[in-house]
Every structure is written in structure tokens, then in C-alpha cells.
Design an enzyme around this catalytic site. Sequence first.
Site, mmCIF file in Angstrom:
data_model
loop_
_atom_site.group_PDB
_atom_site.id
_atom_site.type_symbol
_atom_site.label_atom_id
_atom_site.label_comp_id
_atom_site.label_asym_id
_atom_site.label_seq_id
_atom_site.Cartn_x
_atom_site.Cartn_y
_atom_site.Cartn_z
ATOM 1 N N PHE A 1 53.700 97.374 11.009
ATOM 2 C CA PHE A 1 52.321 97.643 11.419
ATOM 3 C C PHE A 1 51.631 98.665 10.531
ATOM 4 O O PHE A 1 52.170 99.743 10.268
ATOM 5 C CB PHE A 1 52.293 98.195 12.853
ATOM 6 N N ASP A 2 50.420 98.323 10.115
ATOM 7 C CA ASP A 2 49.495 99.349 9.675
ATOM 8 C C ASP A 2 49.145 100.154 10.933
ATOM 9 O O ASP A 2 49.140 99.599 12.039
ATOM 10 C CB ASP A 2 48.233 98.710 9.090
ATOM 11 N N VAL A 3 48.852 101.422 10.774
ATOM 12 C CA VAL A 3 48.611 102.277 11.943
ATOM 13 C C VAL A 3 47.137 102.661 12.091
ATOM 14 O O VAL A 3 46.505 102.390 13.118
ATOM 15 C CB VAL A 3 49.487 103.555 11.875
#
Length: 240
Positions: free
Chosen positions: A13-15
Amino acid sequence: MARDFQDFKYLTFDVVGTLIDFEGGLKTSLAEIAAQAGLSIDGEEALKLYRLARYSKDADLFPDDLVRVYKVIAPKLGLPSEEQYAQQLRDSVASWEAFEDSEAALAELAKTHRLIAMTNARRWALDHFEKKLGSPFFATFTADDTGTEKPDPAFFEQVFEFVAGEGASKNDILHVAQSQYHDIGISRKLGLTNCWIERRHAQDGYGGTIEPETFTQPDYHFTSMAAFASAVKERLLEKQ
């Protein structure tokens, strides 16, 4: 045709922008500074100015770079330019909220997959973000850990090395992100299956994120983390 959700062991995941409401946090923080000075700002204009200032050759790692960025955009927004306000913007990151659906969605997904955070933010910022998200990650990679930022392939390569150490490969990864520029385009070039969370689906333009040279059609496309988590759960139940 996209692969089945059960084919993946890891969800990366990108955050910031995917799970944490980066644009909302930035606009709120700038509005608070404006209010202290008896002013008001246009949030979308602030995002545009941020984008132009953030992606410069002298940029520092996020979110420390917000100090420099503030000094660039403050005069254009009519905001006070003193150092204290630049530091206030940087420090405000610790209070930025997760999107309403992020924590519950991640908790659901963690039941069936190993979740890995891949963020261009520094470790100190991720420490705050993780708490907002319920600490769901199996592993985390920050700009401090990798020494680089997405879309640099070197960032992804370190994650590939990590999963290889567990006897897996990039074929076991589904990469989930909202940024076409930082994540979706490069993940496609690197041979990853990807999932685009289009957080700005009801808004025009790319907001505070740089616009990609070309649009990449994702393997999966949802407008929220809630919809993504629901689709994964439903599909896995069908396979039982």
C-alpha cells in the site's frame, strides 16, 4: 484479465493519499494558519501551489520538506511567511487523519493477506500514520529505509527483495495506491498487478499529486478502500 485476489499473498500500500487523507490534512493545516492570521484560503489553489513547489529539484524528504514548501507558497496565498508557520505545517502531519474507510478496510484485508506499507514519508511520520490506521502492517518501508522515493524502481526492488526472503516473488504482490504518477504507472512497468484507489473520483484534476505523463489503466479500480476490501472479501467467499 486481472488475476484473482486469492492469488496474492501480499498487498502493498501507498500510505499518504491512499490511506491517510493527505489533501484534507494539508488544506486543513493551511486553513488553520490562515485563520490565525485573520485570513482565508482557497483549498484547491493551495493544492495546486503545493504540487508545483513540492516537485522541485531541491526538495527534501516528506514531510520535512513542508517547511521549504510553505515558504514558497505562503506569499502566493497571502499567508505569513515566518519560520514558526512553516514548522507548524510540518508538525501538523502528526494529526492528519486517515480516510474514514481505511482502518476498517485494512483490518478486513489483514485477515487474508500480509499488508506492507510503502510510503515516501519518513519513518517518524509513518509512526503517527500507523496508529491512525490501527497498526495493520506486516512490514513497512519508508523513504528513510529505502533512501529513495517512488516512482524510483529502487524503492520497489527493496520490497521485492524482502518478499524473496520469505520465498515469494513480485508475482505474489498486489500493489494498491491512489497515485498514477508515484505508483500505478511504475508498478505496471515493473510487472506488478495493481489496484487504483481513485480517491479524487468526484473531483477534477490530480490535486496535490503530480500529473502522470500518461494514464495507466489499472488491473483493478475502486473509488474507496471500503469498496476494495468488500470486493476482496466477497470474491474469497465465492472461492470457498
